[in-house]
Design an enzyme around this catalytic site. Structure first.
Site, PDB file in Angstrom:
ATOM      1  N   TYR A   1      20.408  -3.716 -66.072  1.00  0.00           N
ATOM      2  CA  TYR A   1      22.062  -3.725 -65.521  1.00  0.00           C
ATOM      3  C   TYR A   1      22.264  -3.858 -64.053  1.00  0.00           C
ATOM      4  O   TYR A   1      23.300  -4.399 -63.686  1.00  0.00           O
ATOM      5  CB  TYR A   1      22.515  -2.258 -65.773  1.00  0.00           C
ATOM      6  CG  TYR A   1      22.819  -1.330 -64.708  1.00  0.00           C
ATOM      7  CD1 TYR A   1      23.749  -1.008 -63.918  1.00  0.00           C
ATOM      8  CD2 TYR A   1      21.418  -0.636 -64.616  1.00  0.00           C
ATOM      9  CE1 TYR A   1      23.681   0.090 -63.091  1.00  0.00           C
ATOM     10  CE2 TYR A   1      21.265   0.445 -63.794  1.00  0.00           C
ATOM     11  CZ  TYR A   1      22.448   0.673 -62.701  1.00  0.00           C
ATOM     12  OH  TYR A   1      22.389   1.646 -62.164  1.00  0.00           O
TER      13      TYR A   1
ATOM     14  N   HIS B   1      33.515   9.845 -67.134  1.00  0.00           N
ATOM     15  CA  HIS B   1      32.453   9.046 -67.829  1.00  0.00           C
ATOM     16  C   HIS B   1      31.655   8.610 -66.722  1.00  0.00           C
ATOM     17  O   HIS B   1      30.492   8.773 -66.744  1.00  0.00           O
ATOM     18  CB  HIS B   1      33.053   8.373 -68.948  1.00  0.00           C
ATOM     19  CG  HIS B   1      31.670   7.157 -69.279  1.00  0.00           C
ATOM     20  ND1 HIS B   1      30.941   7.512 -70.262  1.00  0.00           N
ATOM     21  CD2 HIS B   1      31.673   6.010 -68.969  1.00  0.00           C
ATOM     22  CE1 HIS B   1      30.108   6.512 -70.398  1.00  0.00           C
ATOM     23  NE2 HIS B   1      30.422   5.609 -69.599  1.00  0.00           N
TER      24      HIS B   1
ATOM     25  N   GLN C   1      19.960  -1.296 -71.223  1.00  0.00           N
ATOM     26  CA  GLN C   1      21.008  -1.169 -70.225  1.00  0.00           C
ATOM     27  C   GLN C   1      20.296  -0.623 -68.967  1.00  0.00           C
ATOM     28  O   GLN C   1      20.493  -1.360 -67.628  1.00  0.00           O
ATOM     29  CB  GLN C   1      22.076  -0.294 -70.621  1.00  0.00           C
ATOM     30  CG  GLN C   1      23.449  -0.191 -69.518  1.00  0.00           C
ATOM     31  CD  GLN C   1      24.297   0.688 -70.053  1.00  0.00           C
ATOM     32  OE1 GLN C   1      24.244   1.292 -71.038  1.00  0.00           O
ATOM     33  NE2 GLN C   1      25.502   0.765 -69.011  1.00  0.00           N
TER      34      GLN C   1
ATOM     35  N   GLU D   1      30.430   4.006 -77.499  1.00  0.00           N
ATOM     36  CA  GLU D   1      31.211   4.662 -76.288  1.00  0.00           C
ATOM     37  C   GLU D   1      32.639   4.545 -77.097  1.00  0.00           C
ATOM     38  O   GLU D   1      33.050   3.845 -77.767  1.00  0.00           O
ATOM     39  CB  GLU D   1      31.183   3.462 -75.383  1.00  0.00           C
ATOM     40  CG  GLU D   1      29.890   3.372 -74.639  1.00  0.00           C
ATOM     41  CD  GLU D   1      29.961   2.770 -73.333  1.00  0.00           C
ATOM     42  OE1 GLU D   1      30.754   1.796 -73.119  1.00  0.00           O
ATOM     43  OE2 GLU D   1      29.197   3.168 -72.248  1.00  0.00           O
TER      44      GLU D   1
ATOM     45  N   THR E   1      34.773   3.960 -71.584  1.00  0.00           N
ATOM     46  CA  THR E   1      34.580   5.229 -72.455  1.00  0.00           C
ATOM     47  C   THR E   1      35.425   6.413 -71.598  1.00  0.00           C
ATOM     48  O   THR E   1      35.659   6.710 -70.681  1.00  0.00           O
ATOM     49  CB  THR E   1      33.051   5.753 -72.220  1.00  0.00           C
ATOM     50  OG1 THR E   1      32.232   4.504 -72.548  1.00  0.00           O
ATOM     51  CG2 THR E   1      32.878   6.956 -73.073  1.00  0.00           C
TER      52      THR E   1
HETATM   53 MN    MN Z   1      32.105   0.234 -72.477  1.00  0.00          MN
END
Ligand code: MN
Length: 431
Positions: A255, A145, A251, A210, A366
């Site tokens: 982020y 991921h 996000q 997720e 994830t």
């Molecule tokens: Mn997460």
């Protein structure tokens, strides 16, 4: 260390007939803990153990069934609906009660006639969060991921150099964690549209799930006194499924430099039954790093962790839509592919002195598989929204639409071992 005992015997049968079905999530070898009350009632929440399609009510079981003195003492906080107090007691208490419940629920048990009166059908109960969650931390142990998403966010630099040395995580939010069946309100937030000079505020356009496991801390550690790997291994209580709902457009804008914030804190969904580490013991696996990767630093290493620190748990995402009420499986992966083990996460979390407490929740991150089509989020399955997936109904998805229901499932199975499953964590998006 031999972790297996009579409670893991795959030949063990229960007098609860539904627990003997080959496809049950909750055979007598599982015995997970959850918090429930009779649906439609306002009685206090109480702790139960899932067995087949029933719940063993531990309040009734404590009152109406004869137990040895040590077991009766362990049942007391559970009868009062307090799982945290039991979690704090650590491995000896978990093993003692597991052995007692296994014997009492086994076919032919003299306690059977008493406990028959303490069963409630799962179809007739409402579940709550299984314990009081004090703090929630989400890790990032799914390396497949991390690489795939890293490529989408930073094509030139997908995996940052710290990834293979330090377990990456952030402190999350407890208040918005809900139990399976949660309705998730599509969040509003600030986003920067592609090519735009300034952000706008509005509904999330890239809502995602997720696929994660949640790890519940059992016994804690005092502030300033980190856990060793050995303590951490004994002190994690068990696992649930965890959907870390994510607003990708929010996000992407928010982020940097401090990490996820509003893109993650509007909802997280867990499954209601905590499957203990004892139930998972038959599915432990060696923890192995590719030869070209760095080995963990000494404080994150132990002989036991190398031999049996990983867990062979199959994970799945299913999706139902307003037009497709029968869920469709989107992918499958395995927790063995996580880059760090459960014990390493607890050890690292406490390594600077942070005090973990009974009932704290740690997300795995994830868990995607190594192959195409094994992404544990729509961000991966749709290649960042560029390649819609087509559902059996003919609908397509890049991200979630209102009315979509995401269902996470997990199970362990192998020849000669009882199948152990975690049940499911379902949540539905509302606009
Ligand atoms: Mn997460």
């Amino acid at each position: 260390m031999n972790l297996l005992d009579a409670t893991h015997d795959p030949a063990l049968r229960s007098w609860v007939e539904s627990a003997n079905a080959a496809d049950t999530d909750f055979p007598i070898q599982n015995l997970p803990y959850g918090r429930f009350r009779r649906a439609g009632s306002d009685e206090p929440w109480r702790i139960g153990v899932a067995i087949g399609d029933q719940v063993l009510d531990l309040k009734l079981a404590a009152e109406q069934c004869p137990w040895g003195e040590s077991v009766a003492g362990l049942l007391q906080p559970l009868a009062e609906g307090n799982l945290n107090s039991f979690m704090a007691l650590g491995a000896p208490a978990r093993r003692t009660l597991r052995a007692a419940l296994s014997a009492a629920l086994a076919a032919g048990s003299e306690q059977g006639p008493f406990l028959e009166l303490c069963l409630v059908p799962q179809a007739a109960v409402q579940m709550a969060l299984p314990c009081q969650i004090g703090d929630y931390t989400d890790f990032y142990t799914g390396i497949h991921h991390a690489v795939t998403v890293g490529k989408l966010f930073r094509p030139d630099n997908p995996l940052l150099p710290n990834y293979k040395w330090v377990p990456i995580g952030y402190h999350g939010r407890v208040s918005s964690i809900g139990v399976s069946g949660q309705v998730v309100q599509r969040p509003h937030g600030q986003t920067l549209a592609p090519g735009a000079a300034e952000p706008t505020f509005g509904p999330c356009k890239r809502l995602d799930y997720e696929l994660e496991l949640g790890i519940f801390v059992g016994a804690g550690n005092a502030l300033g006194q980190p856990k060793t790997m050995e303590q951490a291994e004994a002190d994690w209580f068990g696992l649930v499924l965890l959907n870390d709902w994510s607003a990708r457009d929010i996000q992407a804008w928010e982020y940097q430099p401090l990490g996820p914030f509003l893109a993650k804190n509007f909802a997280s969904t867990v499954s209601p039954w905590i499957v203990t580490q004892e139930a998972l013991a038959p599915y432990r696996a060696a923890f192995e790093r590719p030869a070209e990767d760095p080995q963990p630093l000494p404080y994150l290493s132990s002989a036991f962790n190398s031999a049996a620190g990983a867990l062979d748990v199959t994970l799945e995402v299913w999706l139902a839509t307003a037009l497709m009420p029968t869920p469709q499986k989107l992918m499958q992966s395995n927790f063995r592919d996580a880059y760090w083990t459960v014990a390493q996460l607890l050890t690292h979390h406490s390594s600077g002195g942070c005090n973990l407490q009974p009932g704290d929740l740690l997300g795995s991150g994830t868990i995607s598989g190594p192959m195409a089509g094994q992404g544990g989020s729509l961000l991966e399955l749709s290649n960042g929204g560029k390649a819609p997936i087509t559902l059996a109904s003919g609908e397509t998805r890049t991200f979630l639409q209102d009315g979509d229901t995401v269902i996470l499932r997990a199970f362990c199975s192998a020849p000669g071992r009882a199948r152990i499953a975690l049940g499911q964590a379902a949540g539905t998006v509302r606009g």
